[in-house]
Structures are given as structure tokens and as C-alpha cells.
Scaffold this motif. Structure first.
Motif, short mmCIF file in Angstrom:
data_model
loop_
_atom_site.label_atom_id
_atom_site.label_comp_id
_atom_site.label_asym_id
_atom_site.label_seq_id
_atom_site.Cartn_x
_atom_site.Cartn_y
_atom_site.Cartn_z
N ALA A 1 0.82 -1.22 0.00
CA ALA A 1 0.00 0.00 0.00
C ALA A 1 0.85 1.27 0.00
O ALA A 1 0.69 2.14 0.84
CB ALA A 1 -0.94 -0.02 1.20
N GLY A 2 1.77 1.34 -0.94
CA GLY A 2 2.58 2.53 -1.07
C GLY A 2 3.75 2.63 -0.12
O GLY A 2 4.48 3.62 -0.09
N THR A 3 3.95 1.58 0.68
CA THR A 3 5.07 1.58 1.61
C THR A 3 5.76 0.22 1.55
O THR A 3 5.63 -0.51 0.57
CB THR A 3 4.59 1.91 3.04
OG1 THR A 3 5.71 2.01 3.91
CG2 THR A 3 3.61 0.87 3.56
N ILE A 4 6.51 -0.12 2.58
CA ILE A 4 7.23 -1.39 2.62
C ILE A 4 6.60 -2.29 3.68
O ILE A 4 6.36 -1.85 4.82
CB ILE A 4 8.72 -1.14 2.95
CG1 ILE A 4 9.39 -0.40 1.79
CG2 ILE A 4 9.45 -2.45 3.24
CD1 ILE A 4 10.82 0.02 2.07
N GLY A 5 6.35 -3.54 3.31
CA GLY A 5 5.80 -4.49 4.26
C GLY A 5 6.90 -5.13 5.12
O GLY A 5 8.02 -4.63 5.19
N ALA A 6 6.57 -6.23 5.75
CA ALA A 6 7.51 -6.91 6.64
C ALA A 6 8.66 -7.50 5.83
O ALA A 6 8.46 -8.32 4.94
CB ALA A 6 6.80 -8.01 7.42
N VAL A 7 9.89 -7.09 6.14
CA VAL A 7 11.07 -7.53 5.41
C VAL A 7 11.37 -8.99 5.74
O VAL A 7 11.35 -9.41 6.91
CB VAL A 7 12.28 -6.65 5.78
CG1 VAL A 7 13.56 -7.20 5.14
CG2 VAL A 7 12.05 -5.21 5.35
N GLN A 8 11.65 -9.77 4.70
CA GLN A 8 12.02 -11.17 4.85
C GLN A 8 13.55 -11.26 4.83
O GLN A 8 14.18 -10.95 3.82
CB GLN A 8 11.42 -12.00 3.73
CG GLN A 8 9.92 -11.82 3.56
CD GLN A 8 9.16 -12.18 4.81
OE1 GLN A 8 9.30 -13.28 5.36
NE2 GLN A 8 8.34 -11.26 5.29
N THR A 9 14.15 -11.64 5.93
CA THR A 9 15.61 -11.52 6.08
C THR A 9 16.39 -12.79 5.75
O THR A 9 17.62 -12.77 5.80
CB THR A 9 15.95 -11.11 7.53
OG1 THR A 9 15.49 -12.13 8.43
CG2 THR A 9 15.31 -9.78 7.89
N LYS A 10 15.72 -13.88 5.39
CA LYS A 10 16.42 -15.16 5.22
C LYS A 10 17.54 -15.08 4.18
O LYS A 10 18.66 -15.51 4.43
CB LYS A 10 15.42 -16.26 4.85
CG LYS A 10 16.07 -17.64 4.75
CD LYS A 10 15.02 -18.71 4.47
CE LYS A 10 15.66 -20.09 4.37
NZ LYS A 10 14.64 -21.15 4.09
N LEU A 11 17.26 -14.52 3.00
CA LEU A 11 18.27 -14.44 1.95
C LEU A 11 19.42 -13.53 2.38
O LEU A 11 20.59 -13.87 2.18
CB LEU A 11 17.64 -13.90 0.67
CG LEU A 11 18.59 -13.66 -0.51
CD1 LEU A 11 19.33 -14.93 -0.89
CD2 LEU A 11 17.83 -13.09 -1.70
N LEU A 12 19.09 -12.41 2.97
CA LEU A 12 20.10 -11.46 3.43
C LEU A 12 21.01 -12.11 4.47
O LEU A 12 22.25 -12.01 4.39
CB LEU A 12 19.41 -10.24 4.02
CG LEU A 12 20.22 -8.95 4.13
CD1 LEU A 12 20.66 -8.47 2.76
CD2 LEU A 12 19.40 -7.88 4.84
N THR A 13 20.43 -12.80 5.43
CA THR A 13 21.22 -13.44 6.48
C THR A 13 22.10 -14.55 5.91
O THR A 13 23.26 -14.72 6.33
CB THR A 13 20.28 -14.02 7.56
OG1 THR A 13 19.50 -12.95 8.11
CG2 THR A 13 21.07 -14.67 8.68
N THR A 14 21.57 -15.30 4.96
CA THR A 14 22.36 -16.36 4.32
C THR A 14 23.61 -15.80 3.66
O THR A 14 24.71 -16.35 3.80
CB THR A 14 21.50 -17.11 3.29
OG1 THR A 14 20.38 -17.72 3.95
CG2 THR A 14 22.31 -18.18 2.58
#
Length: 221
Positions: free
Chosen positions: A77-90
Motif C-alpha cells: 500500500a505505497g510503503t514497505i511491508g515486513a522484510v524477509q531476512t532469510k536471503l540477506l542473512t544467508t
């Protein structure tokens, strides 16, 4: 504070990337050698790809990511939702430096461009970054009365500054993102000029502030 093994989010701007004789890339190598885990948020997709190429030529193992990869940064809705960190952490655990394009995953089929400051804030909050830095060519917040650089702000003070329409929108966005990051659990956030030699090292590793630091009461939520 021991920053070994801690994540740092760096929102880099075009001025820093284009600075002649800049130290941004060598600073990243230095921070990585100290055991820190930098995440770079680029201002555009083209800038992100250029950062990856420059880092890999200098020996750093950088990986370019879009916020849409693995649904890491969902649009909402025009903003950022809950960030999924699995790829980043890997990637961080494997010793890579993620370089993020400011793009969110659109569930309707079209990915959404989002502000790099907002991406940096959302990522820093999601991974519990020890520090976040927002490079801005204005160098920080200037006190309107004294015309001196403001050394430190609380998140509440920073949000008030971000509402000041006499300031440039790019600076207001950086200050707002820094404040929301600290309220979201980031240890401290800095706004400074990335063209200054070794700006990231000075801000992360010394008590001196080249720009304005946002720190203080944290509201988790």
C-alpha cells in the motif's frame, strides 16, 4: 561497543559514489576485515550494479540484490511491508556483502520503486543492525539559530526535524529514516557526507561524528 560480527547498513548516495578519490570502497574492505557485516543500499538499480562491479574488482565478494528477490522487501500500500531476512542473512553468514537495489516486490506482478532511505531503514530494523549510516551531501542537520552542525538528536527530535519543510527533501528523508530505524531497534544512525575521507570508519568506529547521529530511546514495534 564491540561491533565484530554485527550488521551495518550503509545507504550510499550518488555524490559519494561519484567522488574523486573517495574512500567508500576501501572503507568497506576495512570494515569487513574487522569482522563487521556491511549491507549497502544503493540509490538506483544502475548504481547498485556499478557498486557490485567495483567491489568485486577490488576483491570484495559483493552480491547484487533487488528488494524483489525472494520477496525480501514486499510492497504494501505505497510503503514497505515486513522484510524477509532469510536471503540477506544467508549471504552475510557466507561472507558476502549484499548490495540492494531500491525495489520492492509487487504482488500484482509489477515491482515497485521505493525510496532508498526507506529501504535502508526497513532492512536495518529487520536485521537488528548495530549501526546505520545515511550518506547525504548536506553533511547532516544544521541548527537554524547557530548555523552549526547538530552533533546528536533523539529519535523524537529527528522526527521533528524531518517535518521542517525549510530543509531539503533528501535530508528530511534521511533524518526520518534514521529516526525510525533507531525506534525500530537500530543501535544508532548517522547522517553524514560520504565524500569525506573514511567517513564510514569514523562514524562506526570512533566517538567522533562527522555529521548528525540519531540515538536514544528505542521503541520496538
Amino acid at each position: 561497543m564491540d561491533l565484530h560480527g554485527r550488521t551495518m547498513v550503509i545507504r550510499v548516495d550518488e555524490a559519494t559514489l561519484g567522488a574523486e578519490g573517495g574512500t567508500f570502497f576501501s572503507d568497506l574492505v576495512f570494515l569487513g576485515n574487522l569482522g563487521m557485516r556491511p549491507v549497502v543500499v544503493a540509490p538506483t538499480a544502475d548504481a547498485a550494479r556499478a557498486v557490485v562491479r567495483s567491489m568485486n574488482r577490488s576483491g570484495d565478494a559483493a552480491v547484487g540484490l533487488s528488494g524483489a528477490d525472494a520477496g525480501m522487501i514486499p510492497a504494501a500500500a505505497g510503503t514497505i511491508g515486513a522484510v524477509q531476512t532469510k536471503l540477506l542473512t544467508t549471504l552475510l553468514d557466507a561472507g558476502y556483502v549484499p548490495v540492494i537495489e531500491p525495489l520492492a516486490f509487487g504482488f500484482t506482478g509489477t515491482d515497485v520503486a521505493v525510496a532508498a532511505d526507506d529501504v535502508a531503514q526497513a532492512l536495518a530494523s529487520a536485521v537488528g543492525a548495530a549501526r546505520a549510516i545515511f550518506f547525504n551531501d548536506r553533511g547532516g542537520v544544521i541548527d537554524a539559530k547557530t548555523q552549526l552542525l547538530v552533533d546528536q538528536l533523539t529519535p523524537a527530535e529527528a522526527l521533528a526535524v524531518a517535518d521542517d519543510t525549510t530543509l531539503g527533501e533528501d535530508l528530511r528523508a534521511a533524518v526520518r529514516a534514521a529516526a525510525l530505524g533507531v525506534r525500530g531497534g537500530v543501535g544508532a544512525a548517522q547522517i553524514c557526507d560520504g565524500r569525506v575521507a573514511h567517513a564510514a570508519i569514523v562514524e562506526f568506529l570512533t566517538a567522533r561524528h562527522l555529521g548528525t547521529q540519531v540515538a536514544g530511546t528505542v521503541y520496538m514495534g
